[in-house]
Motif scaffolding. Sequence first.
Motif, PDB file in Angstrom:
ATOM      1  N   GLN A 286       0.831  -1.203   0.000  1.00 45.76           N
ATOM      2  CA  GLN A 286       0.000   0.000   0.000  1.00 45.76           C
ATOM      3  C   GLN A 286       0.867   1.255   0.000  1.00 45.76           C
ATOM      4  O   GLN A 286       0.617   2.200  -0.759  1.00 45.76           O
ATOM      5  N   GLY A 287       1.891   1.277   0.825  1.00 48.67           N
ATOM      6  CA  GLY A 287       2.785   2.431   0.877  1.00 48.67           C
ATOM      7  C   GLY A 287       3.535   2.641  -0.419  1.00 48.67           C
ATOM      8  O   GLY A 287       3.696   3.776  -0.882  1.00 48.67           O
ATOM      9  N   ASN A 288       3.971   1.524  -1.043  1.00 49.01           N
ATOM     10  CA  ASN A 288       4.712   1.635  -2.306  1.00 49.01           C
ATOM     11  C   ASN A 288       3.842   2.178  -3.428  1.00 49.01           C
ATOM     12  O   ASN A 288       4.270   3.032  -4.215  1.00 49.01           O
ATOM     13  N   VAL A 289       2.615   1.663  -3.530  1.00 50.03           N
ATOM     14  CA  VAL A 289       1.727   2.113  -4.594  1.00 50.03           C
ATOM     15  C   VAL A 289       1.314   3.566  -4.378  1.00 50.03           C
ATOM     16  O   VAL A 289       1.315   4.380  -5.311  1.00 50.03           O
TER      17      VAL A 289
ATOM     18  N   ILE B 188     -26.563  -9.404 -17.002  1.00 52.17           N
ATOM     19  CA  ILE B 188     -26.491 -10.545 -16.095  1.00 52.17           C
ATOM     20  C   ILE B 188     -25.103 -10.661 -15.475  1.00 52.17           C
ATOM     21  O   ILE B 188     -24.962 -10.943 -14.272  1.00 52.17           O
ATOM     22  N   SER B 189     -24.075 -10.418 -16.260  1.00 48.73           N
ATOM     23  CA  SER B 189     -22.713 -10.486 -15.739  1.00 48.73           C
ATOM     24  C   SER B 189     -22.484  -9.431 -14.668  1.00 48.73           C
ATOM     25  O   SER B 189     -21.892  -9.701 -13.618  1.00 48.73           O
ATOM     26  N   SER B 190     -22.981  -8.218 -14.906  1.00 50.77           N
ATOM     27  CA  SER B 190     -22.838  -7.139 -13.925  1.00 50.77           C
ATOM     28  C   SER B 190     -23.620  -7.443 -12.656  1.00 50.77           C
ATOM     29  O   SER B 190     -23.155  -7.161 -11.547  1.00 50.77           O
ATOM     30  N   LEU B 191     -24.807  -8.024 -12.833  1.00 50.46           N
ATOM     31  CA  LEU B 191     -25.640  -8.364 -11.681  1.00 50.46           C
ATOM     32  C   LEU B 191     -24.960  -9.427 -10.815  1.00 50.46           C
ATOM     33  O   LEU B 191     -24.912  -9.305  -9.582  1.00 50.46           O
ATOM     34  N   ILE B 192     -24.420 -10.450 -11.452  1.00 52.14           N
ATOM     35  CA  ILE B 192     -23.737 -11.510 -10.707  1.00 52.14           C
ATOM     36  C   ILE B 192     -22.496 -10.966 -10.013  1.00 52.14           C
ATOM     37  O   ILE B 192     -22.249 -11.241  -8.831  1.00 52.14           O
ATOM     38  N   THR B 193     -21.716 -10.175 -10.754  1.00 50.89           N
ATOM     39  CA  THR B 193     -20.496  -9.598 -10.185  1.00 50.89           C
ATOM     40  C   THR B 193     -20.827  -8.701  -8.991  1.00 50.89           C
ATOM     41  O   THR B 193     -20.186  -8.786  -7.938  1.00 50.89           O
ATOM     42  N   GLY B 194     -21.829  -7.850  -9.150  1.00 47.80           N
ATOM     43  CA  GLY B 194     -22.218  -6.955  -8.064  1.00 47.80           C
ATOM     44  C   GLY B 194     -22.725  -7.707  -6.845  1.00 47.80           C
ATOM     45  O   GLY B 194     -22.423  -7.337  -5.704  1.00 47.80           O
ATOM     46  N   SER B 195     -23.479  -8.780  -7.085  1.00 51.77           N
ATOM     47  CA  SER B 195     -24.025  -9.566  -5.973  1.00 51.77           C
ATOM     48  C   SER B 195     -22.920 -10.258  -5.191  1.00 51.77           C
ATOM     49  O   SER B 195     -22.902 -10.228  -3.949  1.00 51.77           O
ATOM     50  N   ILE B 196     -21.984 -10.876  -5.914  1.00 52.50           N
ATOM     51  CA  ILE B 196     -20.873 -11.560  -5.245  1.00 52.50           C
ATOM     52  C   ILE B 196     -20.021 -10.561  -4.474  1.00 52.50           C
ATOM     53  O   ILE B 196     -19.598 -10.816  -3.338  1.00 52.50           O
ATOM     54  N   THR B 197     -19.780  -9.409  -5.090  1.00 47.94           N
ATOM     55  CA  THR B 197     -18.963  -8.378  -4.438  1.00 47.94           C
ATOM     56  C   THR B 197     -19.635  -7.878  -3.164  1.00 47.94           C
ATOM     57  O   THR B 197     -18.986  -7.743  -2.117  1.00 47.94           O
ATOM     58  N   TYR B 198     -20.937  -7.613  -3.244  1.00 46.03           N
ATOM     59  CA  TYR B 198     -21.661  -7.100  -2.078  1.00 46.03           C
ATOM     60  C   TYR B 198     -21.649  -8.123  -0.936  1.00 46.03           C
ATOM     61  O   TYR B 198     -21.383  -7.773   0.222  1.00 46.03           O
ATOM     62  N   ILE B 199     -21.946  -9.376  -1.267  1.00 44.39           N
ATOM     63  CA  ILE B 199     -21.961 -10.422  -0.240  1.00 44.39           C
ATOM     64  C   ILE B 199     -20.582 -10.576   0.393  1.00 44.39           C
ATOM     65  O   ILE B 199     -20.446 -10.735   1.611  1.00 44.39           O
ATOM     66  N   SER B 200     -19.548 -10.505  -0.440  1.00 41.07           N
ATOM     67  CA  SER B 200     -18.172 -10.638   0.065  1.00 41.07           C
ATOM     68  C   SER B 200     -17.811  -9.479   0.984  1.00 41.07           C
ATOM     69  O   SER B 200     -17.188  -9.668   2.036  1.00 41.07           O
ATOM     70  N   LYS B 201     -18.189  -8.266   0.583  1.00 42.01           N
ATOM     71  CA  LYS B 201     -17.902  -7.096   1.416  1.00 42.01           C
ATOM     72  C   LYS B 201     -18.557  -7.232   2.784  1.00 42.01           C
ATOM     73  O   LYS B 201     -17.939  -6.946   3.820  1.00 42.01           O
ATOM     74  N   GLU B 202     -19.827  -7.670   2.789  1.00 40.06           N
ATOM     75  CA  GLU B 202     -20.545  -7.805   4.044  1.00 40.06           C
ATOM     76  C   GLU B 202     -19.993  -8.957   4.883  1.00 40.06           C
ATOM     77  O   GLU B 202     -20.003  -8.891   6.122  1.00 40.06           O
ATOM     78  N   SER B 203     -19.512  -9.988   4.229  1.00 46.11           N
ATOM     79  CA  SER B 203     -19.025 -11.173   4.944  1.00 46.11           C
ATOM     80  C   SER B 203     -17.649 -10.946   5.567  1.00 46.11           C
ATOM     81  O   SER B 203     -17.413 -11.319   6.724  1.00 46.11           O
ATOM     82  N   PHE B 204     -16.739 -10.339   4.807  1.00 45.42           N
ATOM     83  CA  PHE B 204     -15.370 -10.173   5.298  1.00 45.42           C
ATOM     84  C   PHE B 204     -15.232  -8.965   6.229  1.00 45.42           C
ATOM     85  O   PHE B 204     -14.414  -8.991   7.157  1.00 45.42           O
ATOM     86  N   GLY B 205     -15.980  -7.899   5.966  1.00 44.91           N
ATOM     87  CA  GLY B 205     -15.929  -6.726   6.842  1.00 44.91           C
ATOM     88  C   GLY B 205     -14.539  -6.145   6.996  1.00 44.91           C
ATOM     89  O   GLY B 205     -14.133  -5.740   8.097  1.00 44.91           O
ATOM     90  N   SER B 206     -13.799  -6.061   5.900  1.00 48.09           N
ATOM     91  CA  SER B 206     -12.429  -5.545   5.945  1.00 48.09           C
ATOM     92  C   SER B 206     -12.427  -4.018   6.011  1.00 48.09           C
ATOM     93  O   SER B 206     -13.147  -3.343   5.271  1.00 48.09           O
ATOM     94  N   LEU B 207     -11.613  -3.472   6.907  1.00 49.55           N
ATOM     95  CA  LEU B 207     -11.523  -2.025   7.083  1.00 49.55           C
ATOM     96  C   LEU B 207     -10.788  -1.387   5.913  1.00 49.55           C
ATOM     97  O   LEU B 207      -9.718  -1.840   5.508  1.00 49.55           O
ATOM     98  N   ARG B 208     -11.370  -0.328   5.371  1.00 47.59           N
ATOM     99  CA  ARG B 208     -10.706   0.397   4.289  1.00 47.59           C
ATOM    100  C   ARG B 208      -9.434   1.066   4.815  1.00 47.59           C
ATOM    101  O   ARG B 208      -9.363   1.426   5.990  1.00 47.59           O
ATOM    102  N   PRO B 209      -8.451   1.267   3.932  1.00 49.09           N
ATOM    103  CA  PRO B 209      -7.205   1.904   4.395  1.00 49.09           C
ATOM    104  C   PRO B 209      -7.384   3.318   4.915  1.00 49.09           C
ATOM    105  O   PRO B 209      -6.579   3.783   5.722  1.00 49.09           O
TER     106      PRO B 209
END
Length: 253
Positions: free
Chosen positions: A63-66, A113-134
């Motif tokens: 993160q620091g390097n980028v 359909i691709s956007s819907l699937i991608t968005g759904s997986i992303t949303y579920i993952s965000k809620e499941s992992f609960g990772s803190l933004r930098p």
Amino acid sequence: MKKLIVFYFLSIPNCFYAQDSSFVAYKDENTSQAFTYKKLILPVSLIAAGSVLKIPSLEDNVQGNVRSLFGYNFKTKIDDFTQYTPLLFLLSGQFLGFKALHDSRQMITNVLISSLITGSITYISKESFGSLRPDKSAYNSYPSGHSALAFNLATLQFLEYKDSNIIYASSGYLFAIMTALMRVGNNRHWSGDILTGASLGIGVAIVVNYWNPLSGFDFIKTSNHQVKLAGYPFISRDSFGIGLMLTLNTKVK
């Protein structure tokens, strides 16, 4: 580590040419290309790389390097626009004279359909992992939704036009990469977030492109019509988005 990340991104177009005729899962009757699990090596590799980069010591270092490349005071909202740029290219290709793999109707269906699937997986993952933004603003950092959508659209564009013009087909990846890197530059995401987001978008696009959902339904009789669709961006003082232009040429007997 920075070179590793760039390598993963830049290797995307070539990886789709990988074929393994001995391990075929599905074959589209309208194309000569078989779907093989080998095509999923890239997204699986990106998920693995993204998971490794979630190790705290690596995460902070990368993160620091980028961010040092952008400057620690870097702030922009351009990435809110660039994530949709591959969609503009995808919908405009036929108007520019490039032959697409699918007709406009199937192309739009795949995008939705691709956007819907991608968005759904992303949303579920965000809620499941609960990772803190930098930037410590929220616990929904992993994976990056911007990166997932941008690479999903860029991959659909690539698969539609790669047999017609490889340069045009690959152009969407430039904006997908820009979007992903700016998410880190804005300190909104970790590097592992954007790699995993990219992998989700790419993987879903590959599957949907060969699945061709709803292809058996004939909503519009197109035997005597030629349908073309183009997209264009619009920006106003209070909003932004993408407009669509539909052209229907009817053949008169």
